[in-house]
Design a protein around this motif. Structure first.
Motif, mmCIF file in Angstrom:
data_model
loop_
_atom_site.group_PDB
_atom_site.id
_atom_site.type_symbol
_atom_site.label_atom_id
_atom_site.label_comp_id
_atom_site.label_asym_id
_atom_site.label_seq_id
_atom_site.Cartn_x
_atom_site.Cartn_y
_atom_site.Cartn_z
ATOM 1 N N UNK A 136 0.840 -1.204 0.000
ATOM 2 C CA UNK A 136 0.000 0.000 0.000
ATOM 3 C C UNK A 136 0.875 1.255 0.000
ATOM 4 N N UNK A 137 1.890 1.249 0.851
ATOM 5 C CA UNK A 137 2.769 2.420 0.979
ATOM 6 C C UNK A 137 3.485 2.718 -0.338
ATOM 7 N N UNK A 138 3.986 1.654 -0.965
ATOM 8 C CA UNK A 138 4.675 1.830 -2.248
ATOM 9 C C UNK A 138 3.724 2.374 -3.304
ATOM 10 N N UNK A 140 1.197 4.233 -2.760
ATOM 11 C CA UNK A 140 0.911 5.632 -2.455
ATOM 12 C C UNK A 140 2.061 6.522 -2.956
ATOM 13 N N UNK A 141 3.286 6.086 -2.654
ATOM 14 C CA UNK A 141 4.472 6.835 -3.097
ATOM 15 C C UNK A 141 4.476 6.956 -4.617
ATOM 16 N N UNK A 142 3.992 5.931 -5.226
ATOM 17 C CA UNK A 142 3.865 5.714 -6.655
ATOM 18 C C UNK A 142 2.835 6.565 -7.367
ATOM 19 N N UNK A 143 1.806 6.930 -6.601
ATOM 20 C CA UNK A 143 0.662 7.574 -7.209
ATOM 21 C C UNK A 143 -0.409 6.589 -7.613
ATOM 22 N N UNK A 144 -0.150 5.299 -7.409
ATOM 23 C CA UNK A 144 -1.160 4.307 -7.776
ATOM 24 C C UNK A 144 -2.351 4.334 -6.831
ATOM 25 N N UNK A 145 -2.057 4.560 -5.554
ATOM 26 C CA UNK A 145 -3.108 4.509 -4.536
ATOM 27 C C UNK A 145 -3.314 5.870 -3.891
ATOM 28 N N UNK A 146 -4.528 6.111 -3.461
ATOM 29 C CA UNK A 146 -4.825 7.286 -2.647
ATOM 30 C C UNK A 146 -5.356 6.803 -1.304
ATOM 31 N N UNK A 147 -4.445 6.571 -0.376
ATOM 32 C CA UNK A 147 -4.837 6.071 0.943
ATOM 33 C C UNK A 147 -4.331 7.026 2.015
ATOM 34 N N UNK A 148 -5.265 7.553 2.796
ATOM 35 C CA UNK A 148 -4.879 8.525 3.818
ATOM 36 C C UNK A 148 -4.277 7.835 5.041
ATOM 37 N N UNK A 149 -4.921 6.739 5.461
ATOM 38 C CA UNK A 149 -4.526 6.062 6.699
ATOM 39 C C UNK A 149 -4.190 4.610 6.391
ATOM 40 N N UNK A 150 -2.898 4.345 6.271
ATOM 41 C CA UNK A 150 -2.452 3.007 5.872
ATOM 42 C C UNK A 150 -2.910 1.921 6.838
ATOM 43 N N UNK A 152 -5.374 1.891 8.974
ATOM 44 C CA UNK A 152 -6.817 1.732 8.873
ATOM 45 C C UNK A 152 -7.192 0.907 7.652
ATOM 46 N N UNK A 153 -6.554 1.216 6.539
ATOM 47 C CA UNK A 153 -6.853 0.521 5.288
ATOM 48 C C UNK A 153 -6.486 -0.953 5.375
ATOM 49 N N UNK A 154 -5.326 -1.259 5.953
ATOM 50 C CA UNK A 154 -4.918 -2.662 6.095
ATOM 51 C C UNK A 154 -5.910 -3.423 6.973
ATOM 52 N N UNK A 156 -9.007 -2.849 7.437
ATOM 53 C CA UNK A 156 -10.265 -3.048 6.718
ATOM 54 C C UNK A 156 -10.130 -4.132 5.652
ATOM 55 N N UNK A 157 -8.990 -4.141 4.972
ATOM 56 C CA UNK A 157 -8.728 -5.216 4.013
ATOM 57 C C UNK A 157 -8.839 -6.578 4.675
ATOM 58 N N UNK A 158 -8.165 -6.712 5.813
ATOM 59 C CA UNK A 158 -8.178 -7.999 6.496
ATOM 60 C C UNK A 158 -9.552 -8.348 7.040
ATOM 61 N N UNK A 159 -10.271 -7.347 7.483
ATOM 62 C CA UNK A 159 -11.636 -7.618 7.948
ATOM 63 C C UNK A 159 -12.444 -8.273 6.850
ATOM 64 N N UNK A 160 -12.376 -7.693 5.676
ATOM 65 C CA UNK A 160 -13.169 -8.203 4.559
ATOM 66 C C UNK A 160 -12.725 -9.609 4.164
ATOM 67 N N UNK A 161 -11.411 -9.825 4.122
ATOM 68 C CA UNK A 161 -10.899 -11.131 3.701
ATOM 69 C C UNK A 161 -11.143 -12.211 4.745
ATOM 70 N N UNK A 162 -10.994 -11.840 6.012
ATOM 71 C CA UNK A 162 -11.008 -12.840 7.076
ATOM 72 C C UNK A 162 -12.396 -13.201 7.585
ATOM 73 N N UNK A 163 -13.409 -12.578 7.021
ATOM 74 C CA UNK A 163 -14.762 -12.956 7.420
ATOM 75 C C UNK A 163 -15.434 -13.799 6.345
ATOM 76 N N UNK A 164 -14.766 -13.973 5.211
ATOM 77 C CA UNK A 164 -15.387 -14.731 4.121
ATOM 78 C C UNK A 164 -15.754 -16.149 4.558
ATOM 79 N N UNK A 165 -14.942 -16.723 5.442
ATOM 80 C CA UNK A 165 -15.201 -18.095 5.882
ATOM 81 C C UNK A 165 -16.532 -18.211 6.630
#
Lengths: 195, 195
Positions: A136-138, A140-150, A152-154, A156-165
């Motif tokens: 994510x950080x790379x 952002x540095x890159x301009x690929x991502x617009x993430x304010x709070x790294x 927080x974003x991580x 949320x990513x894990x929340x979504x992935x880890x509840x699929x089961x």
DNA sequence: CCTACCGATCGGTAGG
DNA sequence: CCTACCGATCGGTAGG
């Protein structure tokens, strides 16, 4: 005619435990119940395992290994960060869904590990989450991502992935990779600067 | 000088139980442990409560009520579906974070409810999730949202909201509503057709 | 893998 | 809210 080779007892114990721990939780599952499910006496379990917690820690650290192994090649690949992130989401989600029982235990019951396993587990998890944060950080540095709070974003990513089961039903005909890709679609389009 | 009124014992029992259940889980928490924390004898608990499960079900159904109450006014409001969805995400997340102990128990331990509470709980949850699905569906019909798989989207929304209690630290100075809004930003921008 | 068994702990009740 | 106690069940060991 296929030859059916019986799995070693230790593996049977492990897999049956994953199933029971998933259904009733680690604490509420007794060794007597586990033994009954296998058709042997409770005391016989201890010829193959040292303790109830040994089963738990072997599930937790086994899954941790599997998760790391799944994303490792992606980190080294020659791709954009968006491509990497998508691939990591798909890979992680596939591991979850390919091991529904074990991953449920992994997510719910790692709290019952005693020291030093408890701390060891938490630091492994931190390292794993860091890999995602790095991408994510790379980006952002890159301009690929617009993430304010790294962080927080991580999370949320894990929340979504880890509840699929919890809601995934194999009958849905929604394949493992499909789930990961839909997750990536939903999450990435809120992350990438210019779609 | 503020007058400190002691809370009724039943409330103390409830709140202490929420704390212990959160830390060790429902099954791994004993009534003896709960009594010790309150400074009374285990048997004395039963002057105020009927059983251990009564505490659990009162936590679960109490939280369910709180969740419904939080989104009800939003459903009736005169707003776009995007505005409603954002408000619902903020409201739901605020309830989670305002009741971290109870909501952790709510999410982890409802499985230990026995019938008919177990089925009752599941149907309440289904109704609650349906309210979110409804808003999504209206937004799709509307052209506000571009969502291919409604069920999938709802599950992912709840995953993100319902895990906040696991990583939220009040010291972060990240306020409850702020968390909800950041969640809405991340999720909605992947949902709304034209930002 | 079994029989036999350990001390500890569980949720809960009787009776005051 | 306490003392005294119930039967059931817990994880695990000894010894074969």
């Amino acid at each position: 005619m296929p030859i059916t080779v019986e799995k070693p007892r230790k593996v049977q114990i492990q897999e049956t435990a994953e199933e029971l721990f998933r259904e009733r939780g680690y604490s509420a599952t007794s060794m007597r119940h586990l033994a009954a499910e296998l058709g042997i006496e409770p005391a016989s379990l201890y010829s193959h395992i040292k303790s109830k917690e040994e089963i738990l820690s072997s599930i937790c650290f086994g899954m941790a290994d599997t998760f790391f192994a799944a994303i490792e090649p992606i980190l080294k690949a020659n791709k954009t960060n968006a491509q990497k992130l998508r691939a990591m989401i798909v890979a992680h989600t596939s591991v979850v869904l390919k091991n529904v029982n074990a991953s449920t235990v992994f997510f719910h019951d790692w709290r019952h590990l005693s020291e030093p396993n408890f701390s060891e587990f938490k630091s492994l998890r931190k390292a794993y989450e860091h890999a995602f944060k790095q991408i994510l950080a790379e980006g952002v540095a890159n301009g690929e991502f617009a993430v304010a709070d790294l962080s927080f974003c991580v999370k949320t990513l894990f929340s979504a992935m880890n509840m699929t089961h919890e809601w995934y039903k194999p009958e849905d005909a929604l394949q493992h990779q499909e789930v990961g890709n839909k997750l990536a679609n939903l999450l990435l389009n809120g992350i990438i600067t210019n779609p």
